[in-house]
Design a protein around this motif. Structure first.
Motif, short mmCIF file in Angstrom:
data_model
loop_
_atom_site.label_atom_id
_atom_site.label_comp_id
_atom_site.label_asym_id
_atom_site.label_seq_id
_atom_site.Cartn_x
_atom_site.Cartn_y
_atom_site.Cartn_z
N ALA A 132 54.17 24.44 30.15
CA ALA A 132 53.53 25.51 30.93
C ALA A 132 53.88 25.44 32.41
O ALA A 132 53.71 26.42 33.14
N LEU A 133 54.36 24.28 32.87
CA LEU A 133 54.62 24.09 34.30
C LEU A 133 56.10 23.94 34.64
O LEU A 133 56.49 24.07 35.80
N LYS A 134 56.91 23.70 33.64
CA LYS A 134 58.29 23.25 33.83
C LYS A 134 59.10 24.11 34.78
O LYS A 134 59.86 23.60 35.61
N TYR A 135 58.94 25.44 34.69
CA TYR A 135 59.80 26.34 35.47
C TYR A 135 59.02 27.10 36.55
O TYR A 135 59.52 28.11 37.07
N LEU A 136 57.85 26.62 36.92
CA LEU A 136 57.05 27.34 37.91
C LEU A 136 57.50 27.04 39.33
O LEU A 136 57.93 25.94 39.64
N ARG A 137 57.35 28.04 40.20
CA ARG A 137 57.64 27.88 41.62
C ARG A 137 56.35 27.90 42.44
O ARG A 137 56.37 27.69 43.66
N ASP A 138 55.23 28.20 41.78
CA ASP A 138 53.97 28.43 42.47
C ASP A 138 53.28 27.11 42.84
O ASP A 138 53.40 26.12 42.12
N PRO A 139 52.55 27.09 43.95
CA PRO A 139 51.82 25.88 44.34
C PRO A 139 50.75 25.51 43.32
O PRO A 139 50.07 26.37 42.77
N GLY A 140 50.63 24.22 43.07
CA GLY A 140 49.60 23.72 42.18
C GLY A 140 48.43 23.16 42.98
O GLY A 140 48.63 22.48 44.00
N ILE A 141 47.21 23.44 42.54
CA ILE A 141 46.01 23.00 43.25
C ILE A 141 45.36 21.87 42.47
O ILE A 141 44.87 22.07 41.35
N TYR A 142 45.36 20.68 43.05
CA TYR A 142 44.76 19.50 42.45
C TYR A 142 43.41 19.24 43.12
O TYR A 142 43.33 19.20 44.35
N THR A 153 52.30 34.18 33.96
CA THR A 153 51.49 34.23 32.73
C THR A 153 50.61 35.48 32.77
O THR A 153 50.31 36.02 33.84
N GLU A 154 50.19 35.94 31.59
CA GLU A 154 49.35 37.13 31.51
C GLU A 154 48.00 36.90 32.17
O GLU A 154 47.42 37.81 32.77
N SER A 155 47.47 35.70 32.05
CA SER A 155 46.16 35.40 32.63
C SER A 155 46.22 35.23 34.14
O SER A 155 45.19 35.25 34.82
N GLY A 156 47.42 35.05 34.68
CA GLY A 156 47.57 34.88 36.12
C GLY A 156 47.29 33.47 36.61
O GLY A 156 47.24 33.23 37.82
N VAL A 157 47.12 32.54 35.67
CA VAL A 157 46.84 31.16 36.07
C VAL A 157 47.20 30.21 34.93
O VAL A 157 47.08 30.56 33.75
N VAL A 158 47.67 29.03 35.29
CA VAL A 158 47.83 27.93 34.34
C VAL A 158 46.76 26.90 34.67
O VAL A 158 46.72 26.39 35.79
N ASN A 159 45.90 26.63 33.72
CA ASN A 159 44.79 25.71 33.94
C ASN A 159 44.90 24.55 32.95
O ASN A 159 44.71 24.73 31.75
N VAL A 193 47.21 26.29 38.50
CA VAL A 193 48.36 26.88 39.19
C VAL A 193 48.27 28.40 39.07
O VAL A 193 48.58 28.96 38.02
N PRO A 194 47.82 29.09 40.12
CA PRO A 194 47.85 30.56 40.09
C PRO A 194 49.30 31.03 40.06
O PRO A 194 50.12 30.61 40.88
N THR A 195 49.63 31.90 39.10
CA THR A 195 51.02 32.33 38.94
C THR A 195 51.09 33.68 38.27
O THR A 195 50.23 34.03 37.45
N GLU A 196 52.11 34.43 38.61
CA GLU A 196 52.36 35.72 37.96
C GLU A 196 53.20 35.57 36.70
O GLU A 196 53.50 36.56 36.03
#
Length: 294
Positions: free
Chosen positions: A178-188, A157-163, A152-155
């Protein structure tokens, strides 16, 4: 409206009119909105009506509140049959008006539904003919698609991504810190093998449960979005014998993000504080199958 005008036409009525009397009159008066009458006005209930050339109508009703809403509606001109359609499951239920002609249903928080209204010849086997195109073919085989990798690419987190790497199973984002409050698209991303490919068969990609929209890319080909149940796509021409690569981009609701920002102390989203119980499902929950039909 007629009850209020009748009250105002009486001189004594005008003198006796009070806010309490007006409120009671409004409460006892059916709320009329175009072709459909609502027994009680609801500011959080949104609806859209579509009339078909054949005279039937389809209503989309949505409860925008964080609480349940009991709705009661009736048409000015009655139809022969009514059906509730659950857009999340595709199930159809016959709706029967009460003695006053009202159709009643409880909509849970943020729930939506469809009401189909028509004449007897519009329905087939007790179900709307509108759904006939979506009736399943006979399945002769299916292939489970597993081993999903999620990023999940996201702003946020400091790394800019949740993997999350390779998932043992597909999960609801609400269960992952790590995903609970994200609004960003997830790539499966997943790969699957086809030892044989029968071009005489139909091949449907069934994503199972999705919250809330899914962009499909199969073997480098963009197949567009699926955004309602059933989350299924006919993919025969994009498959190949051997290894196939499938990428699903899922967009969650923004509500969970707003609740997360409020929890962090954001004043912009302060009206979402203490709303943890309202978190919505998010992500690809599956199970994902390649269904082979005839």
């Amino acid at each position: 409206r007629e009850a209020i005008l009748k009250l105002l036409d009486n001189p004594r009525g005008r003198q006796a009119l009070s806010l309490e009397k007006l409120a009671q009159t409004l409460q006892d008066t059916t709320f009329v909105k175009g072709f459909w009458q609502f027994e009680t006005p609801s500011p959080t209930l949104k609806y859209t009506r579509r009339a078909l050339y054949s005279g039937e109508q389809i209503l989309f009703l949505s409860n925008t509140a964080a609480t349940s809403d009991d709705i009661a509606i009736r048409p000015r001109a009655p139809f022969k049959q009514y059906f509730w359609l659950d857009p999340m499951t595709g199930k159809v239920y016959q709706a029967k008006p009460d003695k006053n002609g009202f159709l009643r249903r409880r909509l849970e928080k943020y729930e939506s539904t469809l009401l189909l209204c028509g004449q007897p010849d519009y329905f087939l086997d007790g179900k709307p003919a509108l759904l006939a195109w979506n009736r399943p073919r006979q399945m002769v085989d299916r292939v489970a698609i597993q081993g999903w990798k999620l990023t999940v690419p996201t702003e946020e987190t400091e790394s800019g991504v949740v993997n999350l790497g390779t998932l043992a199973k597909l999960v609801d984002w609400r269960t992952q810190a790590a995903l609970k409050y994200l609004r960003d698209p997830g790539i499966y991303v997943a790969e699957f093998d086809l030892n044989a490919l029968d071009t005489a068969r139909w091949h449907f990609l069934d994503l199972g449960e999705v919250y809330f929209t899914a962009q499909i890319n199969l073997n480098g080909q963009n197949l567009g979005q699926v955004w309602h149940y059933p989350y299924r796509k006919e993919v025969s021409q994009y498959l190949k014998k051997g290894k196939n690569r499938l990428e699903i981009t899922v967009k969650p609701s923004w509500l969970n993000y707003w609740i997360g920002q409020a929890k962090k102390g954001s004043t912009i989203y302060k009206h979402f504080r203490r709303r943890e119980q309202d978190l919505l499902p998010a992500g690809l929950l599956g199970p994902v199958w390649l269904q082979i039909m005839r």
